[in-house]
Enzyme design. Structure first.
Site, PDB file in Angstrom:
ATOM      1  N   TYR A 152      43.723  -8.634  30.030  1.00 24.72           N
ATOM      2  CA  TYR A 152      42.835  -8.883  31.168  1.00 24.72           C
ATOM      3  C   TYR A 152      42.135  -7.592  31.595  1.00 24.72           C
ATOM      4  O   TYR A 152      40.910  -7.575  31.798  1.00 24.72           O
ATOM      5  CB  TYR A 152      43.648  -9.446  32.338  1.00 24.72           C
ATOM      6  CG  TYR A 152      42.852  -9.584  33.609  1.00 24.72           C
ATOM      7  CD1 TYR A 152      41.982 -10.653  33.790  1.00 24.72           C
ATOM      8  CD2 TYR A 152      42.966  -8.649  34.639  1.00 24.72           C
ATOM      9  CE1 TYR A 152      41.238 -10.779  34.954  1.00 24.72           C
ATOM     10  CE2 TYR A 152      42.234  -8.769  35.802  1.00 24.72           C
ATOM     11  CZ  TYR A 152      41.375  -9.834  35.957  1.00 24.72           C
ATOM     12  OH  TYR A 152      40.632  -9.953  37.111  1.00 24.72           O
ATOM     13  N   LYS A 156      38.058  -6.759  31.591  1.00 21.35           N
ATOM     14  CA  LYS A 156      37.308  -6.382  32.792  1.00 21.35           C
ATOM     15  C   LYS A 156      36.600  -5.039  32.602  1.00 21.35           C
ATOM     16  O   LYS A 156      35.539  -4.814  33.195  1.00 21.35           O
ATOM     17  CB  LYS A 156      38.245  -6.350  33.996  1.00 21.35           C
ATOM     18  CG  LYS A 156      38.821  -7.722  34.386  1.00 21.35           C
ATOM     19  CD  LYS A 156      37.766  -8.650  34.985  1.00 21.35           C
ATOM     20  CE  LYS A 156      37.168  -9.636  34.044  1.00 21.35           C
ATOM     21  NZ  LYS A 156      36.148 -10.508  34.687  1.00 21.35           N
TER      22      LYS A 156
END
Length: 258
Positions: A152, A156
């Site tokens: 994740y 990002k």
């Protein structure tokens, strides 16, 4: 008033910013993963112009969502909000890609490339990107042991890199990224400590405000304030490599002019 498309806007921060902008009088196009969620979004934001539908976990669906958006005309701003979170297990899409990469990295790349160029682009990142490494040598997690939190955070970072790459490729577009903070959405979890009342304001501001501070490009923001991103986001070589990987995987080219 602006016309704004928001990906991933049937719940969470996407829905919040959609409702906020619609209440301000802006023309808003929402996006949902499926018909049931689209129905919920229409009820939640009755002032929205429409809701496009498609699960952007697949390349074909991301292309189709872009096609649906283009069929509805041009937009002043696009907010790339669709994402899955840091608790994701190692799921693989029908394209053979990690689910986190497919939605958080590849889908915004495909939609950036295919949706008619707006005046402003806004990409939702996370404070977790600060300590991440882009890991472009193993972006598809074929060599490493899966770590949902790391995947994740990397995705990002990729989103900030995409924002800055678009800013460089298209000088006439204001392209920025932001972190909304760690807020208690479904993705963030009930114990998240940041201010939910502030979480949606920066993307709305970057997408529509005439404030000179918002009329900038290649910036990274938190609560309306500019911050320094992870230094890898500024590395031109890394950004070009990320674009090359996404082009190869998706078959979609992100390059000027369009």
């Amino acid at each position: 008033m602006a016309r704004v498309f928001i990906s991933g806007s049937s719940d969470g921060l996407g829905l919040m910013v959609g409702r906020f902008l619609a209440d301000q009088g802006h023309r808003v196009l929402l996006h949902a993963r499926n018909d049931a969620r689209a129905t919920d979004a229409r009820k939640a934001v009755p002032k929205a112009e429409a809701v496009v539908v498609g699960d952007v976990a697949t390349i074909a669906a991301a292309k189709d969502v872009a096609k649906q958006v283009n069929a509805l005309g041009s937009f002043d701003a696009i907010i790339h909000n669709a994402a899955v979170g840091y608790r994701e297990s190692h799921r693989v899409t029908s394209d053979g890609l990690p689910h986190v990469f497919a939605i958080n990295t590849l889908a915004p790349y495909v939609m950036t490339a295919l949706i008619e160029k707006p005046k402003r682009l806004v990409y939702l990142s996370s404070g977790m990107h600060d300590r991440a490494n882009a890991h472009l040598d193993d972006i598809l997690w074929r060599k490493r042991r899966w770590d949902g939190s790391a995947a994740y955070a990397e995705s990002k970072l990729h989103d900030v890199m995409l924002a800055f790459a678009a800013a460089r490729l298209w000088p006439d577009v204001l392209s920025n990224a932001l972190t909304p903070g760690w807020v208690p959405t479904k993705m963030g979890g009930a114990g998240a400590p940041d201010d939910m009342e502030q979480a949606h304001l920066t993307q709305a501001w970057l997408a529509t405000s005439d404030d000179p501070a918002a009329r900038t490009t290649a910036g990274y923001f938190y609560h309306l304030k500019r911050r320094e991103p992870n230094p890898e986001a500024r590395d031109v070589g890394l950004k070009d490599k990320l674009l090359d990987i996404c082009r190869e995987v998706s078959g979609v080219d992100l390059s000027p002019p369009r």
